[in-house]
Motif scaffolding. Sequence first.
Motif, PDB file in Angstrom:
ATOM      1  N   TRP A  25      -4.956   4.204   8.378  1.00  0.00           N
ATOM      2  CA  TRP A  25      -3.869   5.036   8.312  1.00  0.00           C
ATOM      3  C   TRP A  25      -2.684   4.382   9.264  1.00  0.00           C
ATOM      4  O   TRP A  25      -1.912   5.147   9.526  1.00  0.00           O
ATOM      5  N   LYS A  67     -11.781  14.360  -0.935  1.00  0.00           N
ATOM      6  CA  LYS A  67     -12.728  13.810  -1.931  1.00  0.00           C
ATOM      7  C   LYS A  67     -13.074  14.735  -2.920  1.00  0.00           C
ATOM      8  O   LYS A  67     -13.850  15.751  -2.635  1.00  0.00           O
ATOM      9  N   CYS A  89      -3.908  -0.478   3.530  1.00  0.00           N
ATOM     10  CA  CYS A  89      -4.769   0.390   2.922  1.00  0.00           C
ATOM     11  C   CYS A  89      -6.106   0.797   3.753  1.00  0.00           C
ATOM     12  O   CYS A  89      -6.363  -0.437   4.437  1.00  0.00           O
ATOM     13  N   GLY A  90      -6.789   1.753   3.203  1.00  0.00           N
ATOM     14  CA  GLY A  90      -7.896   1.958   3.876  1.00  0.00           C
ATOM     15  C   GLY A  90      -8.112   3.120   4.856  1.00  0.00           C
ATOM     16  O   GLY A  90      -7.021   3.736   4.812  1.00  0.00           O
ATOM     17  N   GLY A  91      -8.655   3.126   5.658  1.00  0.00           N
ATOM     18  CA  GLY A  91      -8.919   4.130   6.728  1.00  0.00           C
ATOM     19  C   GLY A  91      -8.355   4.088   7.943  1.00  0.00           C
ATOM     20  O   GLY A  91      -8.488   5.109   8.969  1.00  0.00           O
ATOM     21  N   TYR A 139      -8.045   5.090  -1.712  1.00  0.00           N
ATOM     22  CA  TYR A 139      -9.055   5.467  -0.310  1.00  0.00           C
ATOM     23  C   TYR A 139      -8.581   6.661  -0.407  1.00  0.00           C
ATOM     24  O   TYR A 139      -7.345   7.143  -0.325  1.00  0.00           O
ATOM     25  N   TYR A 140      -9.817   7.775  -0.081  1.00  0.00           N
ATOM     26  CA  TYR A 140      -9.402   9.144   0.148  1.00  0.00           C
ATOM     27  C   TYR A 140     -10.004   9.719   1.645  1.00  0.00           C
ATOM     28  O   TYR A 140     -10.922   9.135   1.986  1.00  0.00           O
ATOM     29  N   ALA A 167      -4.421  10.249   1.176  1.00  0.00           N
ATOM     30  CA  ALA A 167      -4.968   9.062   0.159  1.00  0.00           C
ATOM     31  C   ALA A 167      -4.132   7.864   0.112  1.00  0.00           C
ATOM     32  O   ALA A 167      -3.000   8.099   0.548  1.00  0.00           O
ATOM     33  N   ASN A 168      -4.619   7.011  -0.122  1.00  0.00           N
ATOM     34  CA  ASN A 168      -3.717   5.740  -0.275  1.00  0.00           C
ATOM     35  C   ASN A 168      -4.366   4.591  -1.275  1.00  0.00           C
ATOM     36  O   ASN A 168      -5.396   5.070  -1.726  1.00  0.00           O
ATOM     37  N   ASP A 181      -6.771   0.174  -6.382  1.00  0.00           N
ATOM     38  CA  ASP A 181      -7.823   0.609  -5.704  1.00  0.00           C
ATOM     39  C   ASP A 181      -7.553   1.864  -4.881  1.00  0.00           C
ATOM     40  O   ASP A 181      -6.572   1.781  -3.950  1.00  0.00           O
ATOM     41  N   SER A 237     -11.847  12.278   3.782  1.00  0.00           N
ATOM     42  CA  SER A 237     -12.901  12.847   3.416  1.00  0.00           C
ATOM     43  C   SER A 237     -12.891  14.348   2.957  1.00  0.00           C
ATOM     44  O   SER A 237     -13.504  14.811   2.013  1.00  0.00           O
ATOM     45  N   CYS A 271       0.827  -1.069  -0.113  1.00  0.00           N
ATOM     46  CA  CYS A 271      -0.041  -0.229   0.081  1.00  0.00           C
ATOM     47  C   CYS A 271       0.912   1.370  -0.063  1.00  0.00           C
ATOM     48  O   CYS A 271       1.825   1.313   0.554  1.00  0.00           O
TER      49      CYS A 271
END
Length: 122
Positions: free
Chosen positions: A106, A65, A102-104, A59-60, A49-50, A57, A62, A33
């Motif tokens: 962090w 975005k 990845c994802g939220g 992820y941002y 972002a990742n 794929d 908020s 990631c």
Amino acid sequence: QVHLAESGGGSVQAGGSLRLSCVVSTLSSSSRCLAWFRQAPGKEREGVANIWRETGDPYYASFVKGRFTISQDNDKSTVFLQMNSLKPEDTAMYYCAAGKWCGGTWSGFEHWGQGTQVTVSS
């Protein structure tokens, strides 16, 4: 060892755009990631972002975005952050990082670049 090198920072006026780049030395389990973080003076570092290197794929966070886009090149050795509609509050040192997930969350990013400064004036 994973090495990351950012470039593309600079100074722009509000509403402008910048494109950050990060060259990543290797593809391994510890760099599945890739992410962009930022840290403004006096504030904590935050994820922006990742992107999963294998699938692309994204992820941002908020707050970016619709304004920022993370992407990678075809050989997955460079990750980009296209930043549009920049605001003064986007002013920060931007860091590229590599990790396993990845994802939220962090979390778990073990490898970091030196950072590139982004300054947005009003």
